[in-house]
Design a protein around this motif. Structure first.
Motif, PDB file in Angstrom:
ATOM      1  N   ARG A  57      -0.580   4.363   1.899  1.00  0.00           N
ATOM      2  CA  ARG A  57      -2.040   4.306   1.870  1.00  0.00           C
ATOM      3  C   ARG A  57      -2.434   3.047   2.633  1.00  0.00           C
ATOM      4  NH1 ARG A  57      -3.430   4.562  -4.312  1.00  0.00           N
ATOM      5  NH2 ARG A  57      -5.557   4.615  -3.550  1.00  0.00           N
ATOM      6  N   THR A  58      -3.723   2.758   2.703  1.00  0.00           N
ATOM      7  CA  THR A  58      -4.127   1.499   3.326  1.00  0.00           C
ATOM      8  C   THR A  58      -4.295   0.456   2.231  1.00  0.00           C
ATOM      9  OG1 THR A  58      -6.506   1.876   3.174  1.00  0.00           O
ATOM     10  CG2 THR A  58      -5.384   2.746   5.135  1.00  0.00           C
ATOM     11  N   GLU A  67      -7.654   0.701   0.556  1.00  0.00           N
ATOM     12  CA  GLU A  67      -7.756   1.675  -0.536  1.00  0.00           C
ATOM     13  C   GLU A  67      -7.228   1.084  -1.838  1.00  0.00           C
ATOM     14  OE1 GLU A  67      -7.187   6.064   1.388  1.00  0.00           O
ATOM     15  OE2 GLU A  67      -5.443   4.723   1.509  1.00  0.00           O
ATOM     16  N   LYS A  68      -6.104   0.375  -1.741  1.00  0.00           N
ATOM     17  CA  LYS A  68      -5.500  -0.229  -2.930  1.00  0.00           C
ATOM     18  C   LYS A  68      -6.401  -1.343  -3.492  1.00  0.00           C
ATOM     19  CE  LYS A  68      -1.627   0.430  -4.208  1.00  0.00           C
ATOM     20  NZ  LYS A  68      -1.096   1.245  -5.291  1.00  0.00           N
ATOM     21  N   SER A 113       0.806  -1.222   0.000  1.00  0.00           N
ATOM     22  CA  SER A 113       0.000   0.000   0.000  1.00  0.00           C
ATOM     23  C   SER A 113       0.842   1.277   0.000  1.00  0.00           C
ATOM     24  CB  SER A 113      -0.952   0.000   1.194  1.00  0.00           C
ATOM     25  OG  SER A 113      -0.226   0.051   2.405  1.00  0.00           O
TER      26      SER A 113
END
Length: 150
Positions: free
Chosen positions: A71-72, A75-76, A68
């Protein structure tokens, strides 16, 4: 071709017999090894998602690993679902309720990490049993050969 998208951090806690360790790299390696064996001989596209950055290289021959990076992984995963044309061919493996609901709304199939873990363990047991049976058959053949029994 079906496409498995796997929430790796979520699955680690469900599939590995031990709790998550401080060494994320070794947990990731072990999960990749188990998944490589599980998907051997099968034709699926597989994406394995982890939070964070790559600490040590992990060999995952049956698919690709996506980190990620700031990001988390959720989200990916959502982004990968959004960018896939054939959403009905996606099988998301997660126990994250919000992520699972997002996938369902987009027409994807969802398998909980617990259910997928049971499927993998069952296959591993069956593979081990088959191997033992094969060894016993070889032992019987060797016994017959040694003692001239037809």
């Amino acid at each position: 071709m079906n496409h498995y998208i796997i929430d790796g951090n979520n699955l680690i806690g469900k599939i590995l017999k031990k709790k998550k360790t401080e060494n994320k790299g070794s947990d990731r390696e072990e999960l990749a090894r188990i998944l490589n064996a599980h998907f051997a001989g099968k034709k699926y596209k597989v994406s394995l998602h982890f939070d964070g950055h790559e600490n040590i290289p992990v060999l995952f021959t049956k698919g690709k690993i996506i980190y990620s990076r700031g990001r988390t992984s959720d989200e990916k995963i959502r982004e990968e679902i959004d960018n896939t044309k054939s959403k009905r061919k996606i099988i998301l493996v997660t126990s994250d309720r919000q992520l699972a609901e997002y996938a369902r709304v987009n027409g994807c199939k969802v398998i909980s990490s617990e259910e997928f873990g049971k499927e993998i363990k069952s296959k591993r047991r069956n593979d081990e049993e088959s191997l033992k049976i094969k060894e016993m058959e070889n032992d019987i053949e060797e016994f017959r050969r040694l003692f001239g029994i037809e």
